[in-house]
Design a protein around this motif. Structure first.
Motif, PDB file in Angstrom:
ATOM      1  N   ASP A   6      21.367 -51.853   7.566  1.00  0.00           N
ATOM      2  CA  ASP A   6      22.536 -52.515   7.216  1.00  0.00           C
ATOM      3  C   ASP A   6      23.877 -51.818   8.097  1.00  0.00           C
ATOM      4  N   LYS A   7      23.499 -50.888   8.184  1.00  0.00           N
ATOM      5  CA  LYS A   7      24.640 -50.478   9.613  1.00  0.00           C
ATOM      6  C   LYS A   7      24.132 -50.979  10.786  1.00  0.00           C
ATOM      7  N   PRO A   8      25.789 -51.036  11.343  1.00  0.00           N
ATOM      8  CA  PRO A   8      26.105 -51.350  13.113  1.00  0.00           C
ATOM      9  C   PRO A   8      24.970 -50.622  13.673  1.00  0.00           C
ATOM     10  N   LYS A   9      24.355 -51.190  14.458  1.00  0.00           N
ATOM     11  CA  LYS A   9      22.968 -50.175  15.259  1.00  0.00           C
ATOM     12  C   LYS A   9      24.369 -48.810  15.793  1.00  0.00           C
ATOM     13  N   PRO A  42      22.395 -37.320  20.708  1.00  0.00           N
ATOM     14  CA  PRO A  42      22.739 -36.237  20.306  1.00  0.00           C
ATOM     15  C   PRO A  42      21.581 -35.305  20.657  1.00  0.00           C
ATOM     16  N   GLY A  43      20.068 -35.707  19.743  1.00  0.00           N
ATOM     17  CA  GLY A  43      19.137 -35.085  20.258  1.00  0.00           C
ATOM     18  C   GLY A  43      17.967 -35.716  21.164  1.00  0.00           C
ATOM     19  N   ARG A  44      18.429 -36.874  21.906  1.00  0.00           N
ATOM     20  CA  ARG A  44      18.210 -37.712  23.151  1.00  0.00           C
ATOM     21  C   ARG A  44      19.317 -38.013  23.411  1.00  0.00           C
ATOM     22  N   PRO A  45      19.232 -36.898  24.524  1.00  0.00           N
ATOM     23  CA  PRO A  45      20.504 -37.396  25.476  1.00  0.00           C
ATOM     24  C   PRO A  45      20.441 -38.015  27.017  1.00  0.00           C
ATOM     25  N   GLU A  46      18.565 -37.871  26.549  1.00  0.00           N
ATOM     26  CA  GLU A  46      18.085 -39.025  27.882  1.00  0.00           C
ATOM     27  C   GLU A  46      17.928 -40.115  27.841  1.00  0.00           C
ATOM     28  N   TRP A  47      18.312 -41.031  26.509  1.00  0.00           N
ATOM     29  CA  TRP A  47      18.229 -42.539  26.215  1.00  0.00           C
ATOM     30  C   TRP A  47      20.279 -42.719  26.127  1.00  0.00           C
ATOM     31  N   LYS A  48      20.946 -42.256  25.827  1.00  0.00           N
ATOM     32  CA  LYS A  48      21.833 -42.279  25.340  1.00  0.00           C
ATOM     33  C   LYS A  48      22.999 -43.197  26.303  1.00  0.00           C
ATOM     34  N   ASP A  49      22.320 -43.560  27.970  1.00  0.00           N
ATOM     35  CA  ASP A  49      22.508 -44.389  28.625  1.00  0.00           C
ATOM     36  C   ASP A  49      22.108 -45.687  28.762  1.00  0.00           C
ATOM     37  N   THR A  50      20.969 -45.594  28.272  1.00  0.00           N
ATOM     38  CA  THR A  50      20.364 -47.089  27.788  1.00  0.00           C
ATOM     39  C   THR A  50      21.188 -48.353  26.962  1.00  0.00           C
ATOM     40  N   ALA A  51      20.678 -49.763  27.282  1.00  0.00           N
ATOM     41  CA  ALA A  51      21.572 -50.799  27.444  1.00  0.00           C
ATOM     42  C   ALA A  51      21.918 -50.871  25.717  1.00  0.00           C
ATOM     43  N   PRO A  52      23.079 -51.480  24.699  1.00  0.00           N
ATOM     44  CA  PRO A  52      22.552 -51.271  23.671  1.00  0.00           C
ATOM     45  C   PRO A  52      22.263 -52.135  23.516  1.00  0.00           C
ATOM     46  N   VAL A  53      21.965 -52.419  22.100  1.00  0.00           N
ATOM     47  CA  VAL A  53      21.195 -53.367  21.480  1.00  0.00           C
ATOM     48  C   VAL A  53      21.664 -54.726  20.909  1.00  0.00           C
ATOM     49  N   THR A  54      21.808 -56.074  21.677  1.00  0.00           N
ATOM     50  CA  THR A  54      22.774 -57.135  21.152  1.00  0.00           C
ATOM     51  C   THR A  54      22.236 -58.440  19.960  1.00  0.00           C
ATOM     52  N   THR A  55      20.736 -57.609  20.428  1.00  0.00           N
ATOM     53  CA  THR A  55      19.405 -58.771  19.568  1.00  0.00           C
ATOM     54  C   THR A  55      19.747 -58.189  17.888  1.00  0.00           C
ATOM     55  N   ARG A  56      18.873 -59.480  16.983  1.00  0.00           N
ATOM     56  CA  ARG A  56      18.981 -58.549  15.999  1.00  0.00           C
ATOM     57  C   ARG A  56      17.756 -57.534  15.503  1.00  0.00           C
ATOM     58  N   PHE A  57      16.886 -57.504  16.281  1.00  0.00           N
ATOM     59  CA  PHE A  57      16.017 -56.835  15.847  1.00  0.00           C
ATOM     60  C   PHE A  57      15.783 -56.215  17.742  1.00  0.00           C
ATOM     61  N   ALA A  58      15.404 -54.313  17.501  1.00  0.00           N
ATOM     62  CA  ALA A  58      14.950 -53.928  19.003  1.00  0.00           C
ATOM     63  C   ALA A  58      13.936 -52.672  19.047  1.00  0.00           C
ATOM     64  N   TYR A  59      12.956 -53.067  19.370  1.00  0.00           N
ATOM     65  CA  TYR A  59      11.779 -50.955  19.191  1.00  0.00           C
ATOM     66  C   TYR A  59      12.961 -49.960  19.342  1.00  0.00           C
ATOM     67  N   LYS A  60      13.937 -49.983  20.228  1.00  0.00           N
ATOM     68  CA  LYS A  60      14.275 -48.867  20.474  1.00  0.00           C
ATOM     69  C   LYS A  60      15.317 -48.485  19.497  1.00  0.00           C
ATOM     70  N   TRP A  61      15.189 -49.339  19.093  1.00  0.00           N
ATOM     71  CA  TRP A  61      16.414 -49.296  17.346  1.00  0.00           C
ATOM     72  C   TRP A  61      16.497 -48.660  16.444  1.00  0.00           C
ATOM     73  N   TYR A  62      14.809 -49.595  16.383  1.00  0.00           N
ATOM     74  CA  TYR A  62      14.307 -49.641  14.916  1.00  0.00           C
ATOM     75  C   TYR A  62      13.580 -47.859  15.007  1.00  0.00           C
ATOM     76  N   TYR A  63      12.944 -47.123  15.940  1.00  0.00           N
ATOM     77  CA  TYR A  63      12.356 -45.660  15.791  1.00  0.00           C
ATOM     78  C   TYR A  63      13.536 -45.079  16.381  1.00  0.00           C
ATOM     79  N   ALA A  64      14.216 -45.451  16.773  1.00  0.00           N
ATOM     80  CA  ALA A  64      15.807 -44.778  16.288  1.00  0.00           C
ATOM     81  C   ALA A  64      15.668 -44.151  14.771  1.00  0.00           C
ATOM     82  N   MET A  65      15.787 -45.438  14.331  1.00  0.00           N
ATOM     83  CA  MET A  65      16.341 -45.959  12.855  1.00  0.00           C
ATOM     84  C   MET A  65      15.759 -44.716  12.349  1.00  0.00           C
ATOM     85  N   HIS A  66      14.199 -44.608  12.740  1.00  0.00           N
ATOM     86  CA  HIS A  66      13.212 -43.247  11.893  1.00  0.00           C
ATOM     87  C   HIS A  66      13.659 -42.555  11.991  1.00  0.00           C
TER      88      HIS A  66
END
Lengths: 476, 460
Positions: free
Chosen positions: B292-295, B304-328
């Motif tokens: 329910d929160k903005p991605k 902060p814990g995974r700086p290696e991915w901080k330059d990843t492209a922002p998620v603009t779709t409703r769902f993306a796996y990288k966001w899903y696992y980041a959430m977990h």
């Protein structure tokens, strides 16, 4: 002279001797203190557990009510929790409560296990039992009987008074009955304290209706009485058959260690080896296998559901899914939940039945270790046995099913098929959902099939009782 | 011949002529064989479960391969793949089941939040668990002392009762030595039965005689030494058979049954563990709040814990796996404190149990034996830490694929990580046995004093 005449004087003399013994008061105090500690700490712990369970249930309800606008299927995955409260008389007899999971996550598509049992957080060092009023009555009361009674008969043989008594025309039977009555009278204060602990345990646990609580007390009280009388008769019989008090004590202590400590564990090991349960991985693999055969409910084109599609289209008189007035993916999910829930019920029922088979074997062992008969009845009447744990699991599952299906109803009727996943239902929708209120297993179903335990306890009284009445003293 | 040796042989013969000794030692032996069988049955079922994990995992992957012939997003594969992890069994677990009947042998994990998967309960019948298990450790801790006390409590009192004690002690040149030899003969008889059972167990249950096994045997003898000293004190301190019998029975009941039961209740009452519930409820709330929160909010806590991915492209779709696992992962992070608190709570409880066990040697023995067998709480918590580490390895494998939005094909499945249990040394220090050593010294000193009081200082 009536042959029964010396009965009363013998009983009175025995009783006087008993209560004037130095250790008698100490023993009574120690027994009372142990019961008190068990009851006090047990009630404290049960009360805390109950309060905690209630506060988490409230927290979870709060979180539930304050959900934002959400898609109903999202909410079905958000799920809810069922917390296992201690059994009705857990402060008296915690039974298997420490070994039962305390929190169960309820969500769509799967039935979870209840986790965080107290025992998982405990070292195995103290697995010999937990001090509770029930433990004191099951394990320690026999010792009280033995300590008070082992010299009762042997003393007469040892001192040679027996010959004197018999010479005066006292029959052996009258002597045995008199002694039994005397010792029984001496035990009355102990049993009174036990009864008080039982009643206090009920009021400290205090859940359920008063009338049911009284029947629970009656069941435990009756089992306790049989159990205690059996030990009394056995003690006197062994005492009568021994030429010295020490011999009687050695034999009785060995019988106690065997029946109260060794055999119960042996019975558990035997039942476990005889009817092994499936391992968790086996169980899950088998269940998942069958669930997979049902098809993938998240995929409306799944081949398993073609019949459902035909049927749904026909019911609404349309030819294309897009023309359906209801949300077809919800229809699919609903069917899938129905099928999988049936599978869960079957597999979990089989698992419970396997455990019941093990318990039947343990209950049968009550014929050699009567403590198992008493403890089975006590835990059943206290609502702290396997059956009440299984009943909780079953109730939680049917709550889960109703709750998920209700969300599926909302999904079916309130969410359009187009842009399904982009839609939300208002936050107010969730507040109408009911809470989970598990009902305690009724005493009648808790005690179903316990005739064997009663029979074992009856034999436990009968065999040493008859032996005692027919006994011949060993001549010194 | 050395007089002590001949006395020893004479006493052994005498003991073996009494039917009571045969009955007691024979029962111990039979119960021991049953204990070996019961331990073996329980542990071999767990071994079977562990043995089947790889095949079950492979079957799951095969099903997945059938579903996604041409491969699919790595995130989807990760969602559907459960990986087995198991707590390895030592050979000695057959002798000391410890916590292994309540702690699950295998934990299946996938890439989702670990905190919701780690504490999954196993399958067990609570009735049987509450009754306890019947393994060799139980036999040694509870039944061997019973037999020893039965044989040794009346070493002096019986003859005193028969009126021949003065006669015997007058004839023996060293009544102390006579007493000690008698005590030793009985202790050795009980120890021999236990050792024989240990040997039978090693031979028939494929228990390798490694240092851990020898250590187990050493602990067994140390434990019996404590009881020998206790039995000696009871035998010299009591003046009649019924007194020594009462003292022996009281000691046994108090240390084997009563004190452990009191301690059990005390520890549970003093150290309630509610952190598990807190953790479970909170983790679910945090993970699901992510939907329910903005991605960006989720990623802001993730990077902060995974700086290696901080330059990843922002998620603009409703769902993306990288966001899903980041959430977990954010869900796990938000209960890190509770997870540590839970572990610490259990360790504090364990520490309290160990301190209390000083007063109840049978409980102390159980702790020693299950520690050697690595079936104790420490081993279980270490295992959970390994599962956590394995979950990190899963992330190490999947994150690069998920964040690069790559597909995984069935052909790639062989590259998936698999759990390798860590080799673990049992923590065992001689210092941990201090309470037993101290107990033996104190009991022996009292025995000596009583012995002198009874027979006067050594003549000779």
């Amino acid at each position: 002279m009536s042959p029964m005449r010396p009965f009363l004087p013998i009983a009175r003399a025995e009783w006087r001797l008993l209560v004037r013994r130095r250790g008698y008061a100490t023993l009574l105090v120690a027994f009372t203190v142990l019961l008190g500690i068990g009851l006090g700490l047990g009630a404290l712990r049960q009360g805390r557990e109950r309060a905690q369970q209630a506060s988490y249930q409230k927290l979870v309800r709060d979180q539930w009510d304050h959900q934002p606008d959400r898609h109903p299927h999202r909410v079905a995955h958000y799920g809810t929790f069922a917390f296992k409260a201690p059994g009705a008389l857990a402060a008296f007899d915690p039974g298997v409560d420490s070994y039962a999971g305390r929190v169960l996550f309820l969500e769509a598509h799967r039935q979870n296990s209840a986790n965080f049992a107290e025992a998982g957080a405990l070292s195995s060092a103290f697995r010999l039992g937990e001090l509770s009023p029930a433990f004191v009555l099951q394990t320690l009361l026999p010792l009280v009987v033995i300590i008070l009674g082992y010299r009762c008969m042997a003393r007469e043989t040892e001192s040679g008074r027996l010959r004197l008594l018999l010479g005066q025309g006292v029959s052996m039977r009258v002597l045995a009955l008199g002694k039994t009555a005397g010792l029984g009278l001496g035990l009355v204060p102990f049993l009174a304290v036990a009864g008080a602990a039982l009643i206090a345990g009920v009021f400290l646990s205090a859940s359920g209706e008063a009338s049911a609580l009284f029947s629970r007390i009656a069941v435990i009280g009756a089992a306790l009485l049989l159990y205690a009388i059996g030990w009394l008769a056995l003690t006197l019989w062994i005492s009568a058959r021994s030429n010295a008090g020490a011999t009687a004590l050695a034999i009785l202590a060995a019988v106690w260690a065997a029946t109260c400590v060794v055999l119960p564990r042996g019975a558990a090991a035997w039942a476990d080896a005889r009817h092994p349960l499936p391992t968790k991985s086996e169980f899950t693999a088998r269940l998942q296998d069958e669930v997979h055969r049902l098809g993938d409910s998240h995929n409306p084109d799944d081949s398993t559901f073609t019949a459902l599609r035909r049927e749904t289209l026909a019911r609404h008189g349309v030819t294309k899914i897009e023309d359906l007035p209801v949300n077809y993916s919800a229809v699919v999910m609903q069917r899938s939940e129905e099928l999988s829930s049936g599978l869960f019920a079957r597999h979990y029922d089989e698992l419970t039945a396997a455990m019941e088979r093990q318990n039947t074997l343990v209950r049968r062992a009550a014929f050699v270790a009567p403590i198992l008969g008493f403890s089975a009845l006590s835990a059943a009447a206290s609502g702290t046995d396997l059956r009440s744990v299984a009943a909780f699991q079953r109730e939680a599952e049917s709550f889960r099913y109703a709750f998920v299906q209700r969300l599926n109803d909302l999904h079916r009727d309130e969410i359009r098929q187009q842009d399904d996943k982009l839609q939300r239902l208002g936050a107010g929708t969730w507040r109408e959902f009911p809470d989970f209120h598990p009902s305690a297993l009724s005493l009648k179903s808790a005690l179903a099939g316990s005739a064997g335990s009663w029979f074992a306890l009856a034999l436990w009284v009968l065999i040493p009782g008859v032996a005692l009445v027919r006994t011949r003293f060993r001549r010194a | 011949m050395n007089p002590t040796l001949s006395l020893f042989i004479w006493e052994t013969r005498r003991l073996l002529r009494t039917p009571a000794a045969w009955i007691a030692l024979g029962s111990l032996l039979i119960a021991g064989l049953f204990a070996l069988g019961s331990g073996a049955a329980k542990i071999s079922r767990q071994e079977k479960e562990i043995g089947q994990l790889a095949a079950q995992h492979a079957a799951g992957l095969q099903r997945l391969a059938g579903h996604f012939h041409d491969g699919t997003h790595a995130g989807e594969i990760a969602y559907y793949t459960f990986f087995p992890s198991h707590q390895p069994l030592t050979d000695l677990a057959r002798f000391s089941i410890g916590l292994r009947d309540v702690a699950p042998s295998a934990v299946w994990v996938r890439l989702l939040g670990i905190e919701a998967q780690l504490y999954e309960a196993g399958i067990g019948n609570p009735t049987l668990q509450a009754l306890g298990h019947f393994d060799l450790a139980f036999l040694v801790c509870a039944l061997a002392p019973l037999v020893l006390l039965m044989l040794a409590h009346d070493l002096l009192t019986r003859e005193q009762q028969q009126g021949i004690l003065t006669l015997v002690s007058a004839q023996a040149r060293w009544p102390h030595r006579l007493f000690l030899v008698r005590l030793l003969v009985r202790a050795l008889a009980v120890g021999a039965v236990c050792t024989a059972l240990f040997a039978v167990g090693c031979a028939t249950l494929r228990v390798s005689l490694d240092p851990a096994a020898w250590g187990w045997l050493a602990d067994l003898w140390l434990y019996l030494a404590w009881w020998t000293a206790a039995a000696g004190l009871i035998a010299v301190a009591c003046r009649s058979v019924s007194a020594s019998l009462t003292a022996a029975a009281t000691t046994w009941i108090a240390t084997v049954v009563l004190l452990p039961a009191i301690f059990n209740l005390a520890v549970v009452a003093a150290y309630p563990v509610s952190e598990g519930l807190e953790l479970t409820v909170r983790q679910r709330q945090e993970v699901h709040a992510g939907w329910d929160k903005p991605k960006e909010q989720t990623f802001a806590r993730f990077f902060p814990g995974r700086p290696e991915w901080k330059d990843t492209a922002p998620v603009t779709t409703r769902f993306a796996y990288k966001w899903y696992y980041a959430m977990h992962e954010v869900g796990d992070l938000s209960v890190a404190r509770e997870a540590t608190a839970y572990r610490e709570r259990l360790l504090a409880r364990q520490a309290a149990i160990e301190r209390l066990a000083w007063l109840a040697p049978p409980a102390f023995g159980q702790i020693l034996f299950s520690r050697r067998a690595q079936t104790d709480l420490d081993a279980h918590l270490d295992h959970l830490a390994h599962v956590r580490a394995f979950h990190e390895r899963l992330k190490g494998f999947f994150y690069p694929l998920v964040f690069a939005e790559q597909n995984l094909k069935p052909a790639d499945f062989s590259r998936l990580p698999s759990f390798v249990p860590a080799v673990r040394e049992a923590h065992s220090s001689t210092g941990g046995r201090l309470p037993l050593f101290a107990g033996i010294v104190v009991l022996a000193a009292f025995t000596r004093r009583k012995l002198h009081a009874r027979f006067g200082a050594a003549r000779a």
